[in-house]
Design a protein around this motif. Sequence first.
Motif, mmCIF file in Angstrom:
data_model
loop_
_atom_site.group_PDB
_atom_site.id
_atom_site.type_symbol
_atom_site.label_atom_id
_atom_site.label_comp_id
_atom_site.label_asym_id
_atom_site.label_seq_id
_atom_site.Cartn_x
_atom_site.Cartn_y
_atom_site.Cartn_z
ATOM 1 N N GLY A 683 0.783 -1.230 0.000
ATOM 2 C CA GLY A 683 0.000 0.000 0.000
ATOM 3 C C GLY A 683 0.812 1.275 0.000
ATOM 4 O O GLY A 683 0.312 2.338 0.392
ATOM 5 N N ARG A 684 2.061 1.167 -0.445
ATOM 6 C CA ARG A 684 2.894 2.368 -0.553
ATOM 7 C C ARG A 684 3.915 2.191 -1.663
ATOM 8 O O ARG A 684 4.194 1.066 -2.090
ATOM 9 N N VAL A 685 4.470 3.309 -2.120
ATOM 10 C CA VAL A 685 5.531 3.254 -3.129
ATOM 11 C C VAL A 685 6.856 2.991 -2.431
ATOM 12 O O VAL A 685 7.141 3.597 -1.390
ATOM 13 N N THR A 686 7.642 2.082 -2.988
ATOM 14 C CA THR A 686 8.909 1.747 -2.323
ATOM 15 C C THR A 686 10.127 2.426 -2.961
ATOM 16 O O THR A 686 11.186 2.446 -2.352
ATOM 17 N N ASN A 687 10.008 2.976 -4.167
ATOM 18 C CA ASN A 687 11.163 3.650 -4.782
ATOM 19 C C ASN A 687 11.550 4.851 -3.904
ATOM 20 O O ASN A 687 10.681 5.575 -3.427
ATOM 21 N N GLU A 688 12.837 5.035 -3.717
ATOM 22 C CA GLU A 688 13.268 6.127 -2.844
ATOM 23 C C GLU A 688 14.148 7.159 -3.530
ATOM 24 O O GLU A 688 14.162 8.318 -3.142
ATOM 25 N N ASN A 689 14.904 6.712 -4.515
ATOM 26 C CA ASN A 689 15.829 7.663 -5.127
ATOM 27 C C ASN A 689 16.207 7.128 -6.505
ATOM 28 O O ASN A 689 15.645 6.139 -6.977
ATOM 29 N N PHE A 690 17.171 7.787 -7.147
ATOM 30 C CA PHE A 690 17.495 7.419 -8.523
ATOM 31 C C PHE A 690 18.265 6.100 -8.642
ATOM 32 O O PHE A 690 18.626 5.702 -9.749
ATOM 33 N N ASP A 691 18.504 5.425 -7.499
ATOM 34 C CA ASP A 691 19.064 4.077 -7.617
ATOM 35 C C ASP A 691 17.959 3.037 -7.766
ATOM 36 O O ASP A 691 18.199 1.954 -8.282
ATOM 37 N N SER A 692 16.744 3.384 -7.329
ATOM 38 C CA SER A 692 15.630 2.454 -7.534
ATOM 39 C C SER A 692 14.635 3.013 -8.558
ATOM 40 O O SER A 692 13.634 2.382 -8.875
ATOM 41 N N TYR A 693 14.903 4.193 -9.051
ATOM 42 C CA TYR A 693 14.133 4.759 -10.164
ATOM 43 C C TYR A 693 15.175 5.324 -11.112
ATOM 44 O O TYR A 693 15.604 6.471 -10.996
ATOM 45 N N ARG A 694 15.622 4.433 -12.015
ATOM 46 C CA ARG A 694 16.878 4.699 -12.709
ATOM 47 C C ARG A 694 16.675 5.452 -14.017
ATOM 48 O O ARG A 694 16.607 4.876 -15.104
ATOM 49 N N LEU A 695 16.590 6.780 -13.881
ATOM 50 C CA LEU A 695 16.511 7.643 -15.051
ATOM 51 C C LEU A 695 17.742 7.420 -15.921
ATOM 52 O O LEU A 695 18.828 7.144 -15.423
ATOM 53 N N MET A 696 17.544 7.587 -17.208
ATOM 54 C CA MET A 696 18.623 7.355 -18.162
ATOM 55 C C MET A 696 19.760 8.359 -17.991
ATOM 56 O O MET A 696 19.535 9.526 -17.702
ATOM 57 N N ARG A 697 20.965 7.873 -18.194
ATOM 58 C CA ARG A 697 22.144 8.740 -18.212
ATOM 59 C C ARG A 697 22.727 8.761 -19.628
ATOM 60 O O ARG A 697 22.266 8.044 -20.511
ATOM 61 N N MET A 698 23.787 9.537 -19.760
ATOM 62 C CA MET A 698 24.435 9.703 -21.068
ATOM 63 C C MET A 698 24.725 8.383 -21.783
ATOM 64 O O MET A 698 24.511 8.250 -22.986
ATOM 65 N N ALA A 699 25.228 7.396 -21.037
ATOM 66 C CA ALA A 699 25.695 6.160 -21.680
ATOM 67 C C ALA A 699 24.586 5.448 -22.459
ATOM 68 O O ALA A 699 24.871 4.711 -23.397
ATOM 69 N N ASP A 700 23.336 5.652 -22.075
ATOM 70 C CA ASP A 700 22.231 4.992 -22.769
ATOM 71 C C ASP A 700 21.554 5.885 -23.797
ATOM 72 O O ASP A 700 20.632 5.443 -24.488
ATOM 73 N N ALA A 701 21.971 7.123 -23.875
ATOM 74 C CA ALA A 701 21.286 8.064 -24.771
ATOM 75 C C ALA A 701 21.803 7.898 -26.197
ATOM 76 O O ALA A 701 22.995 7.700 -26.414
ATOM 77 N N PRO A 702 20.909 7.983 -27.174
ATOM 78 C CA PRO A 702 21.364 7.853 -28.564
ATOM 79 C C PRO A 702 22.345 8.977 -28.912
ATOM 80 O O PRO A 702 22.037 10.152 -28.678
ATOM 81 N N PRO A 703 23.516 8.631 -29.462
ATOM 82 C CA PRO A 703 24.462 9.677 -29.846
ATOM 83 C C PRO A 703 23.999 10.482 -31.058
ATOM 84 O O PRO A 703 24.523 11.570 -31.311
ATOM 85 N N VAL A 704 23.032 9.966 -31.794
ATOM 86 C CA VAL A 704 22.503 10.718 -32.937
ATOM 87 C C VAL A 704 20.980 10.764 -32.852
ATOM 88 O O VAL A 704 20.327 9.728 -32.721
ATOM 89 N N VAL A 705 20.445 11.965 -32.889
ATOM 90 C CA VAL A 705 18.993 12.151 -32.975
ATOM 91 C C VAL A 705 18.740 13.184 -34.068
ATOM 92 O O VAL A 705 19.154 14.333 -33.951
ATOM 93 N N GLU A 706 18.129 12.734 -35.128
ATOM 94 C CA GLU A 706 17.868 13.656 -36.251
ATOM 95 C C GLU A 706 16.406 14.073 -36.264
ATOM 96 O O GLU A 706 15.521 13.234 -36.118
ATOM 97 N N THR A 707 16.176 15.359 -36.501
ATOM 98 C CA THR A 707 14.807 15.865 -36.617
ATOM 99 C C THR A 707 14.602 16.430 -38.021
ATOM 100 O O THR A 707 15.338 17.321 -38.443
ATOM 101 N N HIS A 708 13.631 15.896 -38.733
ATOM 102 C CA HIS A 708 13.301 16.419 -40.060
ATOM 103 C C HIS A 708 11.894 17.006 -39.996
ATOM 104 O O HIS A 708 10.965 16.331 -39.567
ATOM 105 N N ILE A 709 11.785 18.246 -40.394
ATOM 106 C CA ILE A 709 10.522 18.960 -40.222
ATOM 107 C C ILE A 709 9.807 19.152 -41.556
ATOM 108 O O ILE A 709 10.420 19.566 -42.544
ATOM 109 N N ILE A 710 8.519 18.819 -41.556
ATOM 110 C CA ILE A 710 7.676 19.177 -42.700
ATOM 111 C C ILE A 710 6.909 20.420 -42.286
ATOM 112 O O ILE A 710 6.079 20.350 -41.382
ATOM 113 N N ASP A 711 7.220 21.550 -42.876
ATOM 114 C CA ASP A 711 6.497 22.774 -42.524
ATOM 115 C C ASP A 711 5.544 23.082 -43.662
ATOM 116 O O ASP A 711 5.934 23.594 -44.708
#
Lengths: 754, 160
Positions: A683-711
Amino acid sequence: MNAPLTATRRDLLRYAAAGGALVVAAPLASCARPSSTEETESETGPFKGTVGPFVIINPDDSVVIAFPNPEMGQGVDTSLPMLVAEELEADFDKVETVQMPLELKVAEDGEGFAWKYVGQGSGGSYSIVGHWEALRQAGALARHLLLAAAAERWSVPVAELAAKKGVVSHAASGQSARYGELAEAAANITPPQDPPALKGAKDFTLIGTAQKMKNARAIVTGKAVYGIDAQMRGMVHAVMARCPYFDGTAISVDDSAARAVPGVIDVVKVRRPALDGPYDVQAEGYAVVAENLWAAMKGRRALKIEWDHGPYADESSDSFRAHCSELLEGEGQIVRDDGDFDAAMANAASVHEARYWEPYVSHSPLEPQNCLAHVREDGVDIIAPTQMPGGANRIVANVLGREDRLNIKVQPTRLGGGFGRRLSNDYVAEAALVSQAVAKPVKLFWTRDDDLQHDFYRPAGMHHLKAAFDADGNLVAWTHRLASASKYYRRPNLPETDYWQAELYPDDFPAHLVENYRLEYFSAKSGAPRGSWRAPAHTANAFVVQSFLDEIAESRGENPLDLRLRLLGAPRELPYDGHGGPVFNPGRLAAVLKLAAEKGGYGEAMGPGRGRGISGHFTFGGYVAEVVDVDVDENGNLRVPRVVAAVDIGTVVNPNGVAAQLESGVNDGLSTALRLAINVEGGRVTNENFDSYRLMRMADAPPVVETHIIDNGDAPSGMGEMGLPPLAPALAEAIFQATGKRIRALPIADQLKA
Amino acid sequence: MIGLTVNGERRRYDGDPDMPLLWYLRDSLDLKGAKFGCGAALCGACTVHVNGSAMRSCVAPMASLDGAEITTIEAVSKSKDGGETLHPVQQVWLDEDVAQCGYCQTGQIMAVIDLLSRIPEPTDEDIDANLTNICRCGTYYRLRKAVHRAAAALKEERAS
Ligand code: FES
Ligand code: FES
């Protein structure tokens, strides 16, 4: 927010002179009142606005433009002032932009309160859409007054004058004057009866150009002021121990040790919210008030509180999942039923089905919740990182029982992220209650565990999808059955039979494209607080709908992109009733899919352990498709080397901002899909910090993200959320291509490990 | 009594020795550029330099800092005459338009200045391994480009 935007009529333009400066405001825009519900998502309709201080031109030529909506990283400190500056013909490089405080007025019918100038909430990717007309009109009015001042000074017709880059010039006589020189005279010009005409899109010189974020220098030098940085003379600090159990309460409290901590001033109880009504605060708690933050934190540690485990003491992540699964065995509420689904199923040549699971997830803005509140007899000051300053005002009025909302001032700071968390102002309510109790300005601060355990989570749910093809290979039947705990609950006047509205958007793809189409909802019970999480139901539903299409394509031996294009068909307008409507054009979705496929090399052969997936989704008026690449090694470790996106959000104001938001949505989608889940136990949330709620860091981020816009020059829509929904399904398909494994539950976590 | 130097100024501290450096900087000295994100050395929003190396100030108790030299983001852009001159890393952050909400960025910049002092020309792998600060807004794509560009800018600065 999700306000209807049809300007009805325009008021007289007004302006004010202040110290030789020209101060111009937006003319009447159609804006909604600050709504009466917690999230400002249901609106009470348009009203007649007035004008207010959006533009200041000083005698020294400096131009300051105020942006009405809170800045949380989505770039409104730049994009909204661009709308003003375009019409103003200001030199945008020299424009400074500032956050406007909350501006309310008594509603014109005398009933309650209304926005004084324009709506001021950040949410629903609505800032640009909502202010597209009003802020350009503010700029046009200012330009008109400057031109009129110059015409008067030189005794020439206005028609012979030109305004450009902060200078008015008269070609025939060769005269010119800078805006700063004209500002004082312009402030004394009588405004025109009708609003000056706006430029046509072909004459835009600023809108559509790539601009960098206006307040970046303050950020990189550490000078930007977030809520956590706000101060007030005489303020004290507070942290709270809140009941960690959903709807629980304290059995016993011993605060003697806490009060003995040097610097601690008081311990104040904050009562729990009504259990059957909307949240004001989220949980019962005890605020330790101290001379400094550290003492308050130490004091909190010294509190001895025994909590009862509340009415949801038996709830866990597993029990909730089982509950949803069980619900799906029965019959739910049919909320859309086109054609004859059962007959189509009975006559089908092939039937496909799959179940998917998505967990609760947290917003976790990097700046935790906080609020500086000063409650006095004669008024209230609130300084807080809030997406909804109007909601902050209303909640303070409610919890303090004050009628005069104009006397409750709210200054939003820059937000250290929002993602929908700060649509709720529970932390503002807490700070106001504690300030009232100690009769001092109180700076209330949440630590990370407070934030993770007292969020309004994205609803968790189990989805069951089923589809049928006829003998000619036409998709003839589709059903989406969803069991979830809706974010619409604890709302007065909203029966449970309406809870589905937050979870299934009835006109979403593939509605209207499949003849026999059924949506079925099961309202599950959970004690976990729920709310709007970036692109709300779109993130959950795009994942399952797009993933299911990929599964169907595979079992039919059809290319996933071809199947999508075949379903979408030719460009045409289909009705779309929800936010982002009134129409959905499948041709525009097809176009972004094709562009992303082309730019991302979709369909190229990939080596072993590599995969490429594609997905597209229509989110709040914007069309985004993404091609995601993955590499999976023999140990099941995953990397995303590249994401290529195509975006059609109509007229683009700031392409650089669009790319930034696309990149942000991609990383948010990836981070969430990879590892994020809120865990419930007892009956409660057990996550306490970013070790149990592991937001992404640089190492997992795509090194290339391309955006192509149709205007394509269509009416603009926003970009804050659209980048997120296509990511998870495209990723899941890429994983399938790389490994042969279907991801039907999020997060992926270690599902790829042997 | 703890003696330390903060941004070149000598300070004496006789408060609670358990208090983390982050709160001393933010609340006692009003240096608010370092932020709180987790309080547990997990996010890097509070990164400052202690004796020339990056440190997550939320877990550094004052008791451990006697004699330490602290540099915060506020001193990074201060020129000798007291005016503001951006550090090359800060300038690159503007050129690449890295920041979104910006809340993590002072910590990122302090971490990157430290990274580039140790590894002047980092590879992508070096960046992955060494730059572990969280950006909730997901600015990683521009962050990575900015680190490479800052490395080039600093190299040029050293050469001239
Ligand atoms: S606040 Fe120090 S590492 Fe997160
Ligand atoms: S820019 Fe918002 S957390 Fe990094």
